[in-house]
Design an enzyme around this catalytic site. Sequence first.
Site, PDB file in Angstrom:
ATOM      1  N   ASP A 101       0.805  -1.226   0.000  1.00  0.00           N
ATOM      2  CA  ASP A 101       0.000   0.000   0.000  1.00  0.00           C
ATOM      3  C   ASP A 101       0.842   1.282   0.000  1.00  0.00           C
ATOM      4  OD1 ASP A 101       0.997  -0.192   2.543  1.00  0.00           O
ATOM      5  OD2 ASP A 101      -0.871   0.317   3.559  1.00  0.00           O
ATOM      6  N   GLU A 102       2.160   1.153  -0.211  1.00  0.00           N
ATOM      7  CA  GLU A 102       3.013   2.339  -0.279  1.00  0.00           C
ATOM      8  C   GLU A 102       4.029   2.202  -1.407  1.00  0.00           C
ATOM      9  OE1 GLU A 102       3.182   3.222   4.511  1.00  0.00           O
ATOM     10  OE2 GLU A 102       4.811   3.925   3.262  1.00  0.00           O
TER      11      GLU A 102
END
Length: 408
Positions: A101-102
């Site tokens: 998610d990054e």
Amino acid sequence: MLNRFFASVECVKRRLNPLEAYLVVMSNAERAGGLVLAATPKMKSVHHIKTGSRMYELPTWDERIIIAPPRMKLYLKVNAMIQAIFRRYAPAEFIHVYSIDECFLDITGSHLLFGSTDEIVRKIQRDILEELRLYVTVGIGDNPLLAKLALDNVAKNRPDGIAEWRYEDVPETIWKIKHLEDVCGIGHRTAAHLKRMGIFSMYQLSQTPLPVLKSAMGVIGEQLYYHAHGLDYSRLNEKYVPVNKSYGKSQILEKDYHIPAEVEIVIREMVEEVAMRLRQNHVDTSVIHLSIGYSKYSIKKGFSHQAKIPSTNSSHALIPYFLELFRRYDEREPVRSIAISCGKITLKAGLQLNLFEDVNRTLNHEQLEVTVDKIRMRYGFKSLMHASSLLTGATGLKRSEMVGGHKG
């Protein structure tokens, strides 16, 4: 960063607004100790439920709450779609996936095509929202460290989800971070070490002489000194991939194993997986390590032992060594966890034989294992497996259907 990624994806699949829905993604929800992997903002603000919370903490009286089982294949698919959007604005070599998610993007060379940094950031946010209905928060900085700190400490709490930290802002940004643990790279142990040295804030860390930090903490101390001043010299397009120091695998069993033969089946499966990774990376191991954890109802904790072996990456050679360790030290207590690792890694130079080995037989084993690896990589573990993986106690078949330790 994608806000509560797993939870947001589940909301979108249900045609819900991720910012308004009451949803948690939970592993093993049928158990009181079921673990929350992600929660929507409403779950955190209203019920104080966040990543790491347990099933028994959930206010089940609230009928608005949706409990979703993890779907790791879905999340990876959505992640790939997001990466495709990133590649519209930056070349692949200037994109570094930090986690599911990054992601870091270096858009230095994209301004002539797409405008200012702020314009590019908002275009990316817009594309992801319009195409995938996911909200994105963004940290902007002169280097990856500043961008990450801006994201973690400010962007997540802003309405537009954007924060920008520059070198000249360090005294008003990094030095004002209240807790050491709020800085990436500083975990609880490192923070405790710093506090024992009398360092309780980022400002104090920045004012501590470099030789003092380096003497007390080695290379980590030197890195922390530069990070406290906002300095990070890494470049996204200069990726260094070191040879792993070890390859390993561990698992907590779903129940206590009372029969040693069943434990040995699991060890065999785990060794095969690790050996396949060794072969894929063209490396050998000459030190193996086995850790066995006993049941919480046992008066003994378990054991952990290692052994030196002839350099190899063969499953056929490694399995007997691991089983010998287990049989030598097992105390006939119920087993609940198993961990194996292969250390002293070296690049494979060639096939080593001794005078008592059948050359053709050894070559046949090696060729067979490489063939099995290729079949499993293409068609999955179930395409070719030992009959023992169908016996009671085996876990390989069930785990092959999981992604990241959860149901796909």
